[in-house]
Design an enzyme around this catalytic site. Structure first.
Site, PDB file in Angstrom:
ATOM      1  N   ASP A  58       0.845  -1.202   0.000  1.00  0.00           N
ATOM      2  CA  ASP A  58       0.000   0.000   0.000  1.00  0.00           C
ATOM      3  C   ASP A  58       0.881   1.253   0.000  1.00  0.00           C
ATOM      4  O   ASP A  58       2.028   1.210   0.435  1.00  0.00           O
ATOM      5  CB  ASP A  58      -0.860   0.048   1.273  1.00  0.00           C
ATOM      6  CG  ASP A  58      -2.060  -0.896   1.219  1.00  0.00           C
ATOM      7  OD1 ASP A  58      -2.382  -1.425   0.139  1.00  0.00           O
ATOM      8  OD2 ASP A  58      -2.686  -1.096   2.281  1.00  0.00           O
ATOM      9  N   ARG A 109      -1.245  -0.835  -8.649  1.00  0.00           N
ATOM     10  CA  ARG A 109      -2.632  -0.474  -8.306  1.00  0.00           C
ATOM     11  C   ARG A 109      -2.703   1.055  -8.389  1.00  0.00           C
ATOM     12  O   ARG A 109      -1.899   1.745  -7.750  1.00  0.00           O
ATOM     13  CB  ARG A 109      -2.983  -0.911  -6.888  1.00  0.00           C
ATOM     14  CG  ARG A 109      -4.319  -0.319  -6.418  1.00  0.00           C
ATOM     15  CD  ARG A 109      -4.455  -0.303  -4.909  1.00  0.00           C
ATOM     16  NE  ARG A 109      -4.553  -1.635  -4.361  1.00  0.00           N
ATOM     17  CZ  ARG A 109      -4.212  -1.927  -3.103  1.00  0.00           C
ATOM     18  NH1 ARG A 109      -3.736  -0.989  -2.292  1.00  0.00           N
ATOM     19  NH2 ARG A 109      -4.316  -3.159  -2.665  1.00  0.00           N
ATOM     20  N   ALA A 164      -5.386   8.995  -0.571  1.00  0.00           N
ATOM     21  CA  ALA A 164      -6.292   9.153   0.576  1.00  0.00           C
ATOM     22  C   ALA A 164      -5.752  10.039   1.691  1.00  0.00           C
ATOM     23  O   ALA A 164      -6.377  10.140   2.733  1.00  0.00           O
ATOM     24  CB  ALA A 164      -6.614   7.769   1.143  1.00  0.00           C
ATOM     25  N   THR A 198     -10.860   2.263  -7.766  1.00  0.00           N
ATOM     26  CA  THR A 198     -11.719   3.439  -7.659  1.00  0.00           C
ATOM     27  C   THR A 198     -13.175   3.008  -7.593  1.00  0.00           C
ATOM     28  O   THR A 198     -13.528   1.927  -8.076  1.00  0.00           O
ATOM     29  CB  THR A 198     -11.528   4.406  -8.863  1.00  0.00           C
ATOM     30  OG1 THR A 198     -12.348   5.559  -8.674  1.00  0.00           O
ATOM     31  CG2 THR A 198     -11.866   3.767 -10.189  1.00  0.00           C
ATOM     32  N   HIS A 199     -13.999   3.885  -6.970  1.00  0.00           N
ATOM     33  CA  HIS A 199     -15.452   3.654  -6.981  1.00  0.00           C
ATOM     34  C   HIS A 199     -16.128   4.713  -7.838  1.00  0.00           C
ATOM     35  O   HIS A 199     -17.335   4.863  -7.782  1.00  0.00           O
ATOM     36  CB  HIS A 199     -16.012   3.738  -5.559  1.00  0.00           C
ATOM     37  CG  HIS A 199     -15.180   3.063  -4.534  1.00  0.00           C
ATOM     38  ND1 HIS A 199     -14.178   3.700  -3.852  1.00  0.00           N
ATOM     39  CD2 HIS A 199     -15.174   1.781  -4.116  1.00  0.00           C
ATOM     40  CE1 HIS A 199     -13.590   2.847  -3.037  1.00  0.00           C
ATOM     41  NE2 HIS A 199     -14.161   1.684  -3.173  1.00  0.00           N
ATOM     42  N   ARG A 245     -10.140   7.626   7.419  1.00  0.00           N
ATOM     43  CA  ARG A 245      -9.915   7.997   6.008  1.00  0.00           C
ATOM     44  C   ARG A 245     -11.161   7.708   5.176  1.00  0.00           C
ATOM     45  O   ARG A 245     -11.492   8.446   4.262  1.00  0.00           O
ATOM     46  CB  ARG A 245      -8.691   7.263   5.441  1.00  0.00           C
ATOM     47  CG  ARG A 245      -7.363   7.833   5.921  1.00  0.00           C
ATOM     48  CD  ARG A 245      -6.200   7.357   5.076  1.00  0.00           C
ATOM     49  NE  ARG A 245      -6.012   5.926   5.187  1.00  0.00           N
ATOM     50  CZ  ARG A 245      -5.340   5.324   6.152  1.00  0.00           C
ATOM     51  NH1 ARG A 245      -4.772   6.032   7.104  1.00  0.00           N
ATOM     52  NH2 ARG A 245      -5.215   4.016   6.169  1.00  0.00           N
TER      53      ARG A 245
HETATM   54  P1  FDA Z   1     -14.123   9.372  -5.137  1.00  0.00           P
HETATM   55  O1  FDA Z   1     -13.571   9.758  -3.830  1.00  0.00           O
HETATM   56  O2  FDA Z   1     -14.335  10.430  -6.169  1.00  0.00           O
HETATM   57  O3  FDA Z   1     -15.470   8.591  -4.896  1.00  0.00           O
HETATM   58  C1  FDA Z   1     -16.322   8.191  -5.957  1.00  0.00           C
HETATM   59  C2  FDA Z   1     -17.619   7.671  -5.348  1.00  0.00           C
HETATM   60  O4  FDA Z   1     -17.339   6.475  -4.610  1.00  0.00           O
HETATM   61  C3  FDA Z   1     -18.241   8.599  -4.310  1.00  0.00           C
HETATM   62  O5  FDA Z   1     -19.074   9.545  -4.915  1.00  0.00           O
HETATM   63  C4  FDA Z   1     -19.009   7.621  -3.440  1.00  0.00           C
HETATM   64  O6  FDA Z   1     -20.202   7.219  -4.064  1.00  0.00           O
HETATM   65  C5  FDA Z   1     -18.099   6.424  -3.428  1.00  0.00           C
HETATM   66  N1  FDA Z   1     -17.185   6.433  -2.274  1.00  0.00           N
HETATM   67  C6  FDA Z   1     -15.849   6.668  -2.289  1.00  0.00           C
HETATM   68  N2  FDA Z   1     -15.333   6.535  -1.055  1.00  0.00           N
HETATM   69  C7  FDA Z   1     -16.353   6.209  -0.252  1.00  0.00           C
HETATM   70  C8  FDA Z   1     -16.484   5.937   1.136  1.00  0.00           C
HETATM   71  N3  FDA Z   1     -15.424   5.957   1.926  1.00  0.00           N
HETATM   72  N4  FDA Z   1     -17.709   5.640   1.635  1.00  0.00           N
HETATM   73  C9  FDA Z   1     -18.776   5.588   0.828  1.00  0.00           C
HETATM   74  N5  FDA Z   1     -18.727   5.837  -0.492  1.00  0.00           N
HETATM   75  C10 FDA Z   1     -17.548   6.142  -1.024  1.00  0.00           C
HETATM   76  N6  FDA Z   1      -5.258   5.255  -1.053  1.00  0.00           N
HETATM   77  C11 FDA Z   1      -3.948   5.471  -0.746  1.00  0.00           C
HETATM   78  O7  FDA Z   1      -3.561   6.611  -0.550  1.00  0.00           O
HETATM   79  N7  FDA Z   1      -3.079   4.417  -0.701  1.00  0.00           N
HETATM   80  C12 FDA Z   1      -3.461   3.136  -0.961  1.00  0.00           C
HETATM   81  O8  FDA Z   1      -2.634   2.209  -0.901  1.00  0.00           O
HETATM   82  C13 FDA Z   1      -4.832   2.909  -1.287  1.00  0.00           C
HETATM   83  N8  FDA Z   1      -5.292   1.655  -1.551  1.00  0.00           N
HETATM   84  C14 FDA Z   1      -6.577   1.496  -2.003  1.00  0.00           C
HETATM   85  C15 FDA Z   1      -7.021   0.231  -2.398  1.00  0.00           C
HETATM   86  C16 FDA Z   1      -8.279   0.079  -2.952  1.00  0.00           C
HETATM   87  C17 FDA Z   1      -8.725  -1.279  -3.403  1.00  0.00           C
HETATM   88  C18 FDA Z   1      -9.136   1.216  -3.109  1.00  0.00           C
HETATM   89  C19 FDA Z   1     -10.479   1.094  -3.757  1.00  0.00           C
HETATM   90  C20 FDA Z   1      -8.727   2.438  -2.672  1.00  0.00           C
HETATM   91  C21 FDA Z   1      -7.459   2.592  -2.101  1.00  0.00           C
HETATM   92  N9  FDA Z   1      -7.041   3.833  -1.650  1.00  0.00           N
HETATM   93  C22 FDA Z   1      -5.715   3.995  -1.316  1.00  0.00           C
HETATM   94  C23 FDA Z   1      -8.034   4.918  -1.416  1.00  0.00           C
HETATM   95  C24 FDA Z   1      -8.128   5.864  -2.595  1.00  0.00           C
HETATM   96  O9  FDA Z   1      -6.943   6.609  -2.710  1.00  0.00           O
HETATM   97  C25 FDA Z   1      -9.316   6.829  -2.427  1.00  0.00           C
HETATM   98  O10 FDA Z   1      -9.150   7.590  -1.270  1.00  0.00           O
HETATM   99  C26 FDA Z   1     -10.669   6.148  -2.355  1.00  0.00           C
HETATM  100  O11 FDA Z   1     -10.740   5.024  -3.190  1.00  0.00           O
HETATM  101  C27 FDA Z   1     -11.802   7.118  -2.769  1.00  0.00           C
HETATM  102  O12 FDA Z   1     -11.587   7.541  -4.096  1.00  0.00           O
HETATM  103  P2  FDA Z   1     -12.437   7.026  -5.358  1.00  0.00           P
HETATM  104  O13 FDA Z   1     -11.483   6.711  -6.451  1.00  0.00           O
HETATM  105  O14 FDA Z   1     -13.328   5.929  -4.984  1.00  0.00           O
HETATM  106  O15 FDA Z   1     -13.219   8.295  -5.880  1.00  0.00           O
END
Ligand code: FDA
Length: 316
Positions: free
Chosen positions: A138, A188, A193, A230-231, A292
């Site tokens: 990570d 990945r 975050a 990503t979500h 986070r």
């Molecule tokens: P974004 O934040 O724009 O969210 C898109 C949509 O997803 C939101 O509108 C909401 O619907 C949903 N969503 C996202 N987060 C949510 C939450 N917590 N609760 C509810 N709904 C939510 N970061 C890092 O710095 N180092 C790392 O090693 C990792 N590893 C990692 C592994 C995996 C498998 C994932 C999915 C994520 C990480 N991250 C991470 C976290 C990443 O950097 C990021 O903070 C989160 O994935 C949120 O960003 P999104 O890409 O989802 O987009």
């Protein structure tokens, strides 16, 4: 605009609290937050996590396991955490579950001594190698990027079963991606975050998203089995049309999402024939991880703030 500023301030506040443990007591003792914690964390014990993993496997998800914990303050704690990973890998292999784990290097003693951290993490990589598994290192805040990538590279060279994480919000990431592509290291890609200063990280959502898309497309063309973590539905749609347009088969990459987040989207991608790996954290040390997750979504924060205020009100 004002809503955006408010959301950013809340996010910053929760990330600040995540690093300092300042809300730990309030959050960990309020019963109303427990339901929310269990949405993001698959239990406090390995047995609870294995039950959650089995349920995911039955629904055709792949998984990666995170033994919660970070920033240990002594070598003994790091060795104990490595022991928990070794035990988890053994249990996953025995249970015919995915032998795939995600490890934070500050939990393995990175801040104490990088050489010690390398040795501790090597134990996990060696165990993973014996069970045909995989270790994802990570990524934490930007002060750890270089030593983290150095250890990921070293262990990849030794075992071939170790991958890295790149955060799209960092300005340096395009050059990291190019190097990791050349080295054949699995990446990945996530947005990032942590709370980072403007000189190292993009601050605007639009800039982070544009960076994510550019890096994602590079990885999909030339990367080694990239993981798109990503979500974000817009980015996922973009990935889907990009691979369609470039004839990239679904077996050449995977989507990754966090346990408990956008389960609807996770299900839909599996139904549509994509590989989705769910990041499944377990353990007692869930506070910083949980904070986070709160910071990522204002609705989560409001839920917790309301429960904290409600609890306080009922005690007064
Ligand atoms: P974004 O934040 O724009 O969210 C898109 C949509 O997803 C939101 O509108 C909401 O619907 C949903 N969503 C996202 N987060 C949510 C939450 N917590 N609760 C509810 N709904 C939510 N970061 C890092 O710095 N180092 C790392 O090693 C990792 N590893 C990692 C592994 C995996 C498998 C994932 C999915 C994520 C990480 N991250 C991470 C976290 C990443 O950097 C990021 O903070 C989160 O994935 C949120 O960003 P999104 O890409 O989802 O987009």
């Amino acid at each position: 605009m004002i809503r955006d500023l408010g959301a950013r301030a809340l996010r910053g506040g929760f990330l600040w609290a995540a690093e300092r443990g300042s809300l730990r007591k309030a959050v960990t003792t309020v019963p109303a937050t427990h339901a929310l914690v269990s949405r993001f964390v698959a239990g406090e014990t390995l047995d609870e996590a294995v039950a959650g993993l089995r349920a995911l496997h039955d629904r055709r998800f792949r998984t990666t396991v995170d033994v919660l914990g970070e920033s240990v303050s002594d070598g003994h704690a790091a060795e104990e955490a490595a022991g928990q990973y070794v035990a988890a890998l053994d249990a996953l292999a025995r249970g015919a579950l995915d032998t795939n784990v995600s490890v934070k290097l500050t939990q393995m003693g990175l801040d104490l001594d990088p050489a010690f951290c390398l040795a501790t993490t090597r134990r996990i990589a060696a165990t993973a190698a014996t069970v045909g598994g995989f270790v994802r290192i990570d990524m934490e805040d930007h002060t750890r990027t270089d030593p983290t990538l150095a250890i990921a590279r070293q262990l990849h060279a030794e075992t071939g079963n170790v991958g890295a994480v790149v955060q799209a919000y960092l300005r340096r990431s395009a050059s990291d991606i190019e190097r990791l592509i050349t080295e054949g290291i699995r990446v990945r890609l996530c947005k990032g975050a942590y709370s980072e200063p403007a000189d190292v990280a993009f601050q605007d959502r639009a800039e982070v998203d544009a960076s994510y898309i550019a890096l994602m497309e590079r990885l999909l063309i030339d990367g080694t089995y990239p993981a798109l973590a990503t979500h974000d539905p817009a980015i996922i749609d973009r990935a889907r049309s990009f691979v369609r347009a470039h004839g990239i088969d679904a077996s050449r990459f995977e989507f990754q999402m966090l346990y408990g987040v956008r389960r609807d989207l996770q299900e839909r991608l599996v139904r549509d024939g994509f590989t989705v790996r769910v990041y499944v954290p377990f353990g007692r040390d869930w506070y910083p991880y949980f904070m986070r997750r709160l910071a990522e979504r204002p609705a989560n924060v409001l839920f917790v703030v309301r429960s904290l205020l409600g609890e306080r009100g009922s005690r007064d």
